[in-house]
Structures are given as C-alpha cells and as structure tokens.
Motif scaffolding. Structure first.
Motif, mmCIF file in Angstrom:
data_model
loop_
_atom_site.group_PDB
_atom_site.id
_atom_site.type_symbol
_atom_site.label_atom_id
_atom_site.label_comp_id
_atom_site.label_asym_id
_atom_site.label_seq_id
_atom_site.Cartn_x
_atom_site.Cartn_y
_atom_site.Cartn_z
ATOM 1 N N ASP A 161 -2.298 15.692 1.353
ATOM 2 C CA ASP A 161 -2.423 14.683 2.413
ATOM 3 C C ASP A 161 -1.052 14.210 2.898
ATOM 4 O O ASP A 161 -0.897 13.816 4.061
ATOM 5 C CB ASP A 161 -3.228 13.484 1.906
ATOM 6 C CG ASP A 161 -4.694 13.824 1.667
ATOM 7 O OD1 ASP A 161 -5.152 14.863 2.189
ATOM 8 O OD2 ASP A 161 -5.370 13.054 0.947
ATOM 9 N N ALA A 162 -0.055 14.250 1.999
ATOM 10 C CA ALA A 162 1.296 13.814 2.372
ATOM 11 C C ALA A 162 2.071 14.908 3.096
ATOM 12 O O ALA A 162 3.194 14.671 3.560
ATOM 13 C CB ALA A 162 2.060 13.378 1.121
ATOM 14 N N GLY A 163 1.483 16.102 3.194
ATOM 15 C CA GLY A 163 2.144 17.204 3.886
ATOM 16 C C GLY A 163 3.280 17.815 3.098
ATOM 17 O O GLY A 163 4.219 18.376 3.680
ATOM 18 N N ASP A 212 -2.482 -1.797 -3.807
ATOM 19 C CA ASP A 212 -2.515 -2.811 -4.858
ATOM 20 C C ASP A 212 -2.668 -2.199 -6.246
ATOM 21 O O ASP A 212 -2.080 -2.680 -7.217
ATOM 22 C CB ASP A 212 -3.664 -3.803 -4.611
ATOM 23 C CG ASP A 212 -3.272 -4.884 -3.617
ATOM 24 O OD1 ASP A 212 -2.085 -4.920 -3.244
ATOM 25 O OD2 ASP A 212 -4.140 -5.674 -3.211
ATOM 26 N N VAL A 213 -3.472 -1.142 -6.355
ATOM 27 C CA VAL A 213 -3.691 -0.537 -7.673
ATOM 28 C C VAL A 213 -2.392 0.077 -8.194
ATOM 29 O O VAL A 213 -2.033 -0.090 -9.362
ATOM 30 C CB VAL A 213 -4.810 0.520 -7.615
ATOM 31 C CG1 VAL A 213 -4.982 1.180 -8.988
ATOM 32 C CG2 VAL A 213 -6.119 -0.120 -7.180
ATOM 33 N N GLU A 214 -1.665 0.786 -7.317
ATOM 34 C CA GLU A 214 -0.384 1.361 -7.733
ATOM 35 C C GLU A 214 0.570 0.274 -8.228
ATOM 36 O O GLU A 214 1.264 0.448 -9.239
ATOM 37 C CB GLU A 214 0.263 2.117 -6.568
ATOM 38 C CG GLU A 214 -0.400 3.439 -6.236
ATOM 39 C CD GLU A 214 -1.497 3.313 -5.188
ATOM 40 O OE1 GLU A 214 -1.803 4.312 -4.537
ATOM 41 O OE2 GLU A 214 -2.050 2.198 -5.031
ATOM 42 N N LYS A 228 6.649 9.506 2.061
ATOM 43 C CA LYS A 228 6.914 8.232 2.734
ATOM 44 C C LYS A 228 6.009 7.112 2.232
ATOM 45 O O LYS A 228 6.427 5.950 2.161
ATOM 46 C CB LYS A 228 6.747 8.396 4.249
ATOM 47 C CG LYS A 228 7.598 9.500 4.862
ATOM 48 C CD LYS A 228 9.082 9.295 4.600
ATOM 49 C CE LYS A 228 9.920 10.389 5.268
ATOM 50 N NZ LYS A 228 11.364 10.262 4.925
ATOM 51 N N THR A 229 4.773 7.451 1.891
ATOM 52 C CA THR A 229 3.840 6.423 1.417
ATOM 53 C C THR A 229 4.329 5.804 0.114
ATOM 54 O O THR A 229 4.380 4.577 -0.041
ATOM 55 C CB THR A 229 2.440 7.031 1.214
ATOM 56 O OG1 THR A 229 1.968 7.544 2.464
ATOM 57 C CG2 THR A 229 1.466 5.982 0.699
ATOM 58 N N LYS A 230 4.703 6.665 -0.825
ATOM 59 C CA LYS A 230 5.172 6.160 -2.124
ATOM 60 C C LYS A 230 6.494 5.412 -1.965
ATOM 61 O O LYS A 230 6.714 4.364 -2.588
ATOM 62 C CB LYS A 230 5.325 7.321 -3.107
ATOM 63 C CG LYS A 230 5.475 6.892 -4.563
ATOM 64 C CD LYS A 230 5.377 8.104 -5.486
ATOM 65 C CE LYS A 230 3.942 8.619 -5.527
ATOM 66 N NZ LYS A 230 3.827 9.970 -6.056
#
Length: 583
Positions: free
Chosen positions: A26-28, A84-86, A109-111
């Motif tokens: 999903d992050a490519g 929130d869980v992370e 980028k998300t992380k």
C-alpha cells in the motif's frame, strides 16, 4: 503515558508477514524490502518479536533489536488513519525500554509522519542492502515528559547504603582525613574495596583552572585536594599502585598543567614509586561496546581506567546549569577523551552520561561537599560551605542523597533520572539506607540558576517544550550578548536591530509557524527535521561552542567569545568537523 498495552515475546509468524507485505504494498515500496527485512530478522538471534495486546485483544507487533535499542518495524493488526494504535504501542515500548530509535524506509511517508508527530527525529540517512533508510531518534525532551512520574518496569531490587559524614567547621586536614576514614569504614572498610596488589585509580574533578586564580582558591569548582590526599594516604598501605587520573574539560590539552596548578604533583612525592598522575585526555584508549547501544554503540575508554582494579570517583557537590546537578553520574564525563566528550553532545549528552556508567563502574564514590557550588555551576557559580562528605557505592543512590541534601528532586536531573529508569540504581527512599548524619541535619537548599531566554527587539526564542539541556546552554550563550553593542553602546548587543527577524527554535514542538523570509536557527536533535529550512545547530544539547558559532554568526563584526584558548579552539573546530562527517 498509556499503559494498557502489554507485550509478550512471540515469534515471526505468517500473519505478521502478510501484514507487512500488505502495508508496504500500500505504501508503494518494493516488496523485496520486506523479503530483506524478514531474512535479516530470522538470522539475528537477538531480535525480539513483541506481540502487543490490549487486554485480551491482539492489536499488533513490534520487531525490536535490544542490542542497539532500535525499532525494526511496528505493525498493527487493524490500521487506522489517526495512528493511535501505533503510538500506544510505542508508548508501551518506551515505558519498558526508555530511549529508543527506529529505522524506516525513506519512502515510508506514513510512518515518518506519525513518528515525527510522536517525537522521533530524522538523524541519519543510509543505504542497507540497496534500500534507502532513515534513522529516527526519539527526542530526549519527549522521552522525559512521557516517563515523568513513572517507575522502571523492572524495579531495582537491592537496598543501597549511602553515608553522610559531617566535617568539623574548622575543616583542618586531620578532620578531613578522619572523616574520609569514617566514611569508608561505614561502607565496609578499606579492605572491602582494596585487595593487596591492587591498582587504584582516583578520579577527582579538575574541570578547569577557575578554582585558583591569582593565588586565591575558590571552593566548589574542583575537588578539594585535601580529600584526594586523605584517600591517597589511606590507600598507600594496601594498594600496589595509585593513579590520580583526570581529563579536564576546558583547555583539554592542559590537564597536566591543571595537576601542577592545584598542587597534585606534590601528592606524587608521598610515594613516587607508587603514585602517578595520568591525563585521561591523552591516555591510550580501548573501544568498549555499550550495552543496549542507546545513541552510541561504542565508547572509547582510557586504558588506565580499563586496567584499574578499583576506581574511586570524587566529584564535587554542585549545581549544573543544564543537568541540574553535577555529581557522580555527570562526573565521569571527565573520564573519557576529548572527542568522546563532544560526541556525547552530538548524539545525546544525558543518555551518554548513563552509557559511561555501563563501562566505567567506580567501586567507591566520595562526593566532596566541604564547599559546594550553587547558582550557575559547574564553574561560574557561587561557593556554598557545607562541611560534609557523601559516600556510597551506587551512583544513582549516592546522587539521590546528595540532591536531597541540596534541596533538589533527583528526578529533576535528566542523567540521574535516566540512570534510575534504566536500572542503574534507586531513588526511592525505602531502597536507600543512610548512615551517619541524616539528610535533615545537613540539608541546605542550593540556589538554582535563573535561566533567562528573554531576547532583544528582533530575536525571538521559541522554547515551549525544550528540556533543561538546550535551554541551559542557550542561556549560557545569550548572556554573552547582554553587553554594550560596539555599533551603538546605548543598547545591548542582544537588542541590535536586524533587517530580518531572527527566530531560535528549541524543543521538539513549537507553536510559532516557520517563516522562510525570516532568519531561522534550529537547535538540536529536537529540531533536526527543520534543518534544511534554516541554520541547524546539531547536538543534544548542542555543545556551547556550536551555539556560540551559530548565534554569533548574526554579529560578524563582533569578536566571538572563546570557549578555551586559541590552540584549543582550533583543535575543537577540527573535532567538530570530524563528528559532523560521521553524521
């Protein structure tokens, strides 16, 4: 900090692999990245897979490398937009492990974004097996706020003994020596610490020549030589060899001159065949692995310390403008060579002070409280006559008692609190047995420095979330601007007008938006993510010399203050460049 997340050690499973593949797809990101990580984890016997649960519900995994305190990956079972869980999983890990880092793919980028929001900062980019990675270090300021008021997940089990020995007001040498002897006897006697044919290294605090100017001695800056003489005379009948070792922090190449300046050469005359003086700044060195690898994986330790059978640490009872107190934990900064001293600032001073204590473990600590130092210590404060010695065998317990004598909360000192949270010793009253005088008998509040970050007309400081480190060191430098401006002596230099407003940012989070049309200075690891949008002053906290260079670049016509003499300045510049090349 949220504590409802619990961990159980598990194994790498098919469902975890599926979640990883889905996440990076999903992050490519190239699926070979997951293959590389999975193979590496399986081959590493130290890698830990934590299965995270919220009560009875399995919510995710953390793959963690305890050898270097690095989060290899965080995977949640049911992803959410707010992450929130992370963050809760990270909270739980930080509660157990304190200071951690992470390694993430450069294109994740998300992380990167949620870690940035949490308080991690990008400190290094590198390539592993062809994949671009970013090292993310947790801000010390964020860490201290998250663990404030908590206790270690693994409580310290032992009860430590600390001795408070009162010295008569006249403080004659006979009184001091008798006090040192009583202190050691209360801890078990000289023969408990020193075996026949032992080599003993005594580490005093001889930070600089400020303690003796124009023939006038100023107490509270360096260890009183009478305490060192008393220890030396008590050791002579039992020790085979006595080394008095120090590595001065100011004018680092002149420790030998400091020995002579304060009369340490005369101590050698007590027994020239058994007593020697060693400059730890120039001593041969050995590389030592840091357990847990927090911020620095290895440290260089002087060979004389490594070979000593017994180490006796003799700090001074004093305030530190950034560390709150400079006692036995802070004291060992003077036991490492110059480049190591500056590397601690670049990679995290508070943590690396704790790291030193994993590698250098004094068997005996004697805090010189004959004359302490309050206000702007550790060099420029005010002497405070206390007439006490404080001794122990555990640095955290000994510093705890000393800080309580000074009227300070031991948890307020970042290095002391980190050492406690990482299991090096107790701060709890019930785990420290005090022999001799009570704290109440000798307690006298030490004045703490007023940290003044007020600025002039066109300089603004943004420090809402800064810890005492950056705030204290910036205060130290700003004070050098509180003098007449050579361009217009009717105003202070700090009030000089600028064509563009100047902003100095410190701490992990700031409310003031960054304006690219203004001059922006970003301090420390906490502001490293903004480094490319202005001038970045690296470090945690940045060394005073780095801040001086950064701030005084605003005043090119003004001679820059010198931290040491010119030859030392040149050497320091070379050291700083060497460190920067490694980042």
């Amino acid at each position: 900090m949220i504590k409802k997340i619990t961990f159980k050690k598990g194994r790498l499973s098919k469902i975890l692999l599926t979640r990883l593949n889905n996440y990076y797809k999903d992050a490519g990101i190239d699926p070979e990245f997951v293959t590389m990580k999975w193979q590496k984890w399986n081959k590493n016997p130290f890698m830990v897979t934590f299965i995270a649960r919220n009560e009875d519900n399995h919510v995710g995994w953390i793959i963690y490398n305890p050898v270097n305190s690095t989060i290899e990956d965080i995977v949640v079972k049911y992803p959410s937009k707010d992450k929130d869980v992370e963050k809760q999983l990270t909270d739980a890990l930080v509660a157990a492990e304190t200071l951690v880092s992470a390694e993430i793919h450069k294109d994740d980028k998300t992380k990167y974004q949620w870690m940035l929001e949490y308080g991690f900062r990008p400190t290094r980019s590198f390539i592993t097996d062809g994949f671009p990675l970013v090292k993310m270090d947790l801000s010390i300021s964020v860490l201290l706020k998250k663990i404030h008021g908590t206790t270690p997940t693994k409580p310290y089990r032992k009860t430590e003994t600390v001795v408070i020995e009162k010295i008569p007001e006249k403080r004659g040498y006979v009184d001091i020596k008798a006090g040192v002897m009583r202190l050691i006897d209360a801890l078990g006697g000289i023969n408990k610490f020193i075996k026949p044919d032992s080599t003993v290294l005594i580490k005093p605090n001889i930070v600089s020549d400020h303690g003796l100017k124009d023939g006038v001695y100023k107490g509270g800056i360096i260890t009183d030589i009478r305490v060192i003489r008393a220890l030396t005379e008590l050791l002579l009948p039992v020790a085979k060899k006595i080394i008095i070792g120090e590595g001065s922090s100011i004018n680092r190449s002149e420790t030998t001159k400091m020995f002579k300046h304060y009369g340490y050469d005369r101590l050698v005359e007590l027994s020239p065949s058994k007593i020697s003086l060693v400059d730890l700044n120039t001593d041969k060195q050995v590389d030592k692995h840091v357990p847990g690898g927090k911020r620095m994986h290895t440290r260089k330790i002087p060979l004389s310390i490594e070979k000593a059978d017994v180490i006796i640490s003799v700090p001074v009872l004093k305030i530190h403008f950034a560390a709150v107190a400079s006692l036995s934990i802070k004291h060992l900064q003077g036991a490492v060579p110059p480049l190591e001293k500056y590397m601690t600032h670049f990679f995290g001073l508070w943590q690396n002070l704790v790291n030193i204590h994993h590698l250098i473990k004094p068997q005996l600590i004697v805090i010189d409280g004959l004359t302490g130092q309050e206000d702007f210590g550790p060099v420029s404060g005010t002497p405070k006559r206390m007439n006490i010695l404080i001794g122990g065998t555990n640095p955290v317990a000994t510093d705890t008692v000393a800080m309580k004598v000074m009227g300070l909360d031991p948890a307020s000192s970042p290095p002391v609190f980190l050492a406690y949270m990482q299991g090096l010793g107790p701060i709890e009253k019930e785990k420290i047995k005090i022999i001799g005088a009570t704290i109440d008998e000798v307690a006298s509040p030490f004045k703490q420095p007023d940290i003044n970050l007020d600025c002039g007309r066109d300089i603004r400081i943004h420090a809402d979330s800064a810890c005492s480190g950056c705030a204290g060191y910036l205060h130290f430098v700003l004070n050098k601007l509180r003098r007449p401006d050579p361009k217009d002596e009717s105003r202070m230099l700090i009030d000089r007008p600028f064509d563009r407003k100047v902003n100095i940012y410190l701490g992990p989070f700031v409310q003031h938006p960054i304006n690219p049309d203004e001059t922006n200075i970003f301090m420390g690891i906490c502001q490293q993510h903004n480094a490319e949008t202005g001038t970045h002053l690296p470090g945690c906290p940045p060394h005073a010399e780095v801040i001086v260079n950064g701030v005084f670049s605003l005043f090119p016509d003004v001679e820059r203050p010198q931290y040491a003499d010119k030859s030392e300045e040149a050497r320091l510049g070379e050291m700083l460049e060497e460190i920067l090349r490694t980042l």
